[in-house]
Structure formats: structure tokens, C-alpha cells
Design a protein around this motif. Sequence first.
Motif, short mmCIF file in Angstrom:
data_model
loop_
_atom_site.label_atom_id
_atom_site.label_comp_id
_atom_site.label_asym_id
_atom_site.label_seq_id
_atom_site.Cartn_x
_atom_site.Cartn_y
_atom_site.Cartn_z
N GLN A 344 9.82 2.36 -14.97
CA GLN A 344 10.64 2.35 -13.76
C GLN A 344 10.01 3.25 -12.70
OE1 GLN A 344 14.57 3.81 -14.50
NE2 GLN A 344 15.11 2.21 -15.97
N VAL A 345 10.13 2.84 -11.44
CA VAL A 345 10.01 3.77 -10.32
C VAL A 345 11.44 4.05 -9.88
CG1 VAL A 345 9.11 4.20 -8.01
CG2 VAL A 345 7.80 2.78 -9.62
N ALA A 346 11.84 5.32 -9.94
CA ALA A 346 13.21 5.69 -9.64
C ALA A 346 13.21 6.90 -8.71
CB ALA A 346 13.98 6.00 -10.92
N GLU A 347 14.40 7.25 -8.22
CA GLU A 347 14.56 8.46 -7.42
C GLU A 347 15.99 8.97 -7.58
OE1 GLU A 347 13.78 7.32 -3.37
OE2 GLU A 347 15.69 6.29 -3.13
N ARG A 348 16.16 10.25 -7.32
CA ARG A 348 17.51 10.82 -7.30
C ARG A 348 18.26 10.28 -6.10
NH1 ARG A 348 19.10 14.88 -10.64
NH2 ARG A 348 17.55 15.42 -12.21
N ASP A 349 19.48 9.83 -6.36
CA ASP A 349 20.29 9.17 -5.33
C ASP A 349 21.10 10.21 -4.56
OD1 ASP A 349 22.02 7.61 -3.84
OD2 ASP A 349 22.44 6.20 -5.47
N PRO A 350 20.88 10.35 -3.24
CA PRO A 350 21.64 11.33 -2.47
C PRO A 350 23.15 11.10 -2.50
CG PRO A 350 19.80 10.45 -1.19
CD PRO A 350 19.92 9.61 -2.42
N ALA A 351 23.56 9.87 -2.76
CA ALA A 351 24.99 9.54 -2.75
C ALA A 351 25.68 9.82 -4.08
CB ALA A 351 25.19 8.08 -2.37
N LEU A 352 24.91 10.13 -5.12
CA LEU A 352 25.49 10.31 -6.46
C LEU A 352 24.96 11.60 -7.07
CD1 LEU A 352 25.03 6.70 -7.88
CD2 LEU A 352 27.18 7.73 -7.10
N PRO A 353 25.79 12.61 -7.22
CA PRO A 353 25.33 13.84 -7.88
C PRO A 353 24.77 13.53 -9.27
CG PRO A 353 27.49 14.15 -6.88
CD PRO A 353 27.19 12.68 -6.80
N ASP A 354 23.57 13.98 -9.52
CA ASP A 354 22.88 13.76 -10.80
C ASP A 354 22.67 12.27 -11.10
OD1 ASP A 354 22.70 16.50 -11.34
OD2 ASP A 354 24.74 16.51 -12.15
N GLY A 355 22.76 11.42 -10.07
CA GLY A 355 22.56 9.99 -10.27
C GLY A 355 21.18 9.55 -9.80
N PHE A 356 20.73 8.42 -10.35
CA PHE A 356 19.42 7.88 -10.01
C PHE A 356 19.57 6.43 -9.55
CE2 PHE A 356 18.75 11.13 -13.21
CZ PHE A 356 17.67 11.86 -12.71
N ARG A 357 18.64 5.99 -8.74
CA ARG A 357 18.56 4.58 -8.42
C ARG A 357 17.16 4.07 -8.74
NH1 ARG A 357 19.78 5.51 -2.00
NH2 ARG A 357 17.91 6.73 -1.47
N VAL A 358 17.10 2.89 -9.32
CA VAL A 358 15.83 2.29 -9.73
C VAL A 358 15.30 1.46 -8.56
CG1 VAL A 358 14.72 0.72 -11.35
CG2 VAL A 358 16.52 2.25 -12.15
N LEU A 359 14.04 1.74 -8.20
CA LEU A 359 13.42 1.08 -7.07
C LEU A 359 12.52 -0.09 -7.48
CD1 LEU A 359 12.34 4.33 -5.17
CD2 LEU A 359 14.48 3.03 -4.88
N ARG A 360 11.96 0.03 -8.70
CA ARG A 360 11.04 -1.01 -9.18
C ARG A 360 10.93 -0.90 -10.69
NH1 ARG A 360 6.97 -3.68 -6.22
NH2 ARG A 360 5.41 -4.75 -7.50
N THR A 361 10.73 -2.00 -11.36
CA THR A 361 10.46 -2.01 -12.79
C THR A 361 9.14 -2.71 -13.05
OG1 THR A 361 11.70 -4.07 -13.10
CG2 THR A 361 12.92 -2.02 -13.38
N GLY A 362 8.52 -2.37 -14.16
CA GLY A 362 7.24 -2.99 -14.47
C GLY A 362 6.92 -2.91 -15.94
#
Length: 362
Positions: A344-362
Motif C-alpha cells: 500500500q501507499v498510505a498516509e495519515r488522514d488529517p480528518a481521523l485521529p490515528d487514522g490512515f487512508r490508502v492512496l494506492r495498492t500494488g
Amino acid sequence: MNATTAADPTEPPIRIGALAPLSRPGWVEAGRHLIAGAELAVEEVNATGGVRGRRLELTVRDTAADPQRAEAAVTELAGLGVTAIVGEYHSVAARAAAARADRLGVPFLCSSAVLDALTDGPTDWVARLAPAQSHAWRVYGDHLLAAGHRHLAVAVEPSVYWAAGTALLRTAFEQRDGVVSEFDARALDLTAVARSGATALLLLCGFPDPAVPVVRAVRRDPRLAGLLIGAPAGQPEFAEWAGLLGADGDSVPFLRYLPERPGPRQARVESTLRQRLAAAPSFVAFEGHDAVTVLAGALRGHGADRATVAAGWSGLAVDGTRGTVRFSRVPGVGVRQWAWPPVQVAERDPALPDGFRVLRTG
């Protein structure tokens, strides 16, 4: 986990060595997660009958990300009679451990280090769960290119691992008429970065220093407003990143090795590890768990003889937390390789404390 007959306590245990960075300058949080996952897997194996009625016993050694300490640990563990060794997070330490294990004839299942050239040549003694750097970083480069970035700045420290990553990114970008500009991470010239015209700055350097000071400096420089910060080596995965950087650490794309949707096995392991770590387990914790699970599968199929374990890598098919692990030969990679764990390419989500959003999978 279904209850079954426990391992026979009168039988001698099968000893397994485990390597992890548990002191500085190693990445201690990653080491703690790796060992927590491995220890849980050992407990699960023992609670369900062990391996051919014998308990597993884990003997842990701290590498501190030091190649010499890693070599010495492998030598010591071999002398203690371990059947095999699992673990290690840092590529430079894992490479040293793999070379020593190969020379001594001890099976080494590398859980987390990604450097392609983990050994100087082909060997049957070493297998790896983590993806090769060339595979995972290609996914990362594809994400940046698809997002419109054609000029990268990389803040680099001297290391065979960071040099390999820089070369991979340079090749990927130059093939598509892109540019990669290198800067010294320990004496980063933000004026030169601003003048370079780069639209993204990648942290190819140690954590917390110099990565954390670099992020803080970039976030506060108005000339670099809008500059994407990236961390392909996965630093933002860990709670320490968020604790040190707060909101400055959000929206920094990184690589992690997890499926987009966890299956039942991963969810169960995650729940237990979350309690033990008092934090969400990182992908490194699942790599540690999978390493012991896969090794237990090898021991069940081939017994506790070192040579037969190493000879059996290619015939394994073991269900781990992140998929079914099978090893094969991959061009340019000298060890038996799982091709491939989820990326995964992911990042910490500013809208979710301790949450992540996945940007790409491979």
C-alpha cells in the motif's frame, strides 16, 4: 483460535532465534512491534500442540541496526543451537545477518528488510517475507508519477539502503522524462530545494533524526508551501511519528505491507497485539507474526533439522495474516522470496485521529 492439545512440556523445545532493533540507533518502535508479533505467534503455535508435539522457544537478540552486532548475534544463536532465525527490520543489519547465516548454515527468515541484494548471490539458507525494495518502491514511484510529480527532491543520508532507493527512483523517473535531485539530509539547504523546482521531497534518512527536523523545517518555510513530503520507508506508520510531529506528520505518503481489507486472521491478531502494545500494531508486527507462523509450517513439514528446513522453503504454502506465503526465485534477488506480499501507499488522514487512508495498492 481453536483449543487443542498443548505441546508436550517434557519434550525439549525447538529453539528459534529472533533479531530486532531494540535500542538506538535502531528504530526501537519497529523492533518492539516485530518481536510482539513473533512472540504472539509462538504462543499460538504452542497453545495448539506446538510442532510435532514440541514447544517453540524464542531467543531474542538486539541488533541496534548495527551490522556487526547482527553478525555476532547470528553466530551466538547458532552456537546456542537454534534451528532457525527470524526477524530484523533494518536492511543493513539484515544483510549482515543473512551473510553470516548463509556461511554458518542456519536458516534465516527475514521478516522486514527490503534491500534487493540481501545476499551477494543465490542461497537456499535465506528466505524473505518483505517485498524487495525494487518492487515496493516502484509502486511508490508510480503513485507519485500518477499524481503529476515529475521532479523529486530526495533528502538522503549515506547508506546502501538509501542509495539503492535513490537509484530506483531515479531510474523510474528518468524513464518518464522526470528528474531526481539529491540533497544532504543532515545539512538540508531549503533555499536550494525551493530553487530546484521539485514538487515533492522524499525523506531517505533516519528517524527521528534527521527526518523529524526536516519535516518541521519544510512545513514552516513559506517558500515550500504546497511541497509534498514523502517517506517511502514507512516512518509515518508508527505512533512515534505522530507523537513527535502532530499535524505536521499528516498527508505524508509512505509504504506499508498490508492488504486493503484485513481478513479474519489479521483482525484477530490485530486485536491481541493492540492490547499488548497499547497502540495499533504496525505492518511490522504482522511481519513478525507471519515469520514465526511460516517457520512453524516449515518445521511441521520438514522437521527441526537446519538443512531440511532450508531445502523446504520452495515447497511451502502457509496462510499468514496477510495472505498465503509461497517462496520463489525472483530475478535479481538471491534469497527465496515471497512474491509478493500486499503493498500500500498510505498516509495519515488529517480528518481521523490515528487514522490512515490508502492512496494506492500494488
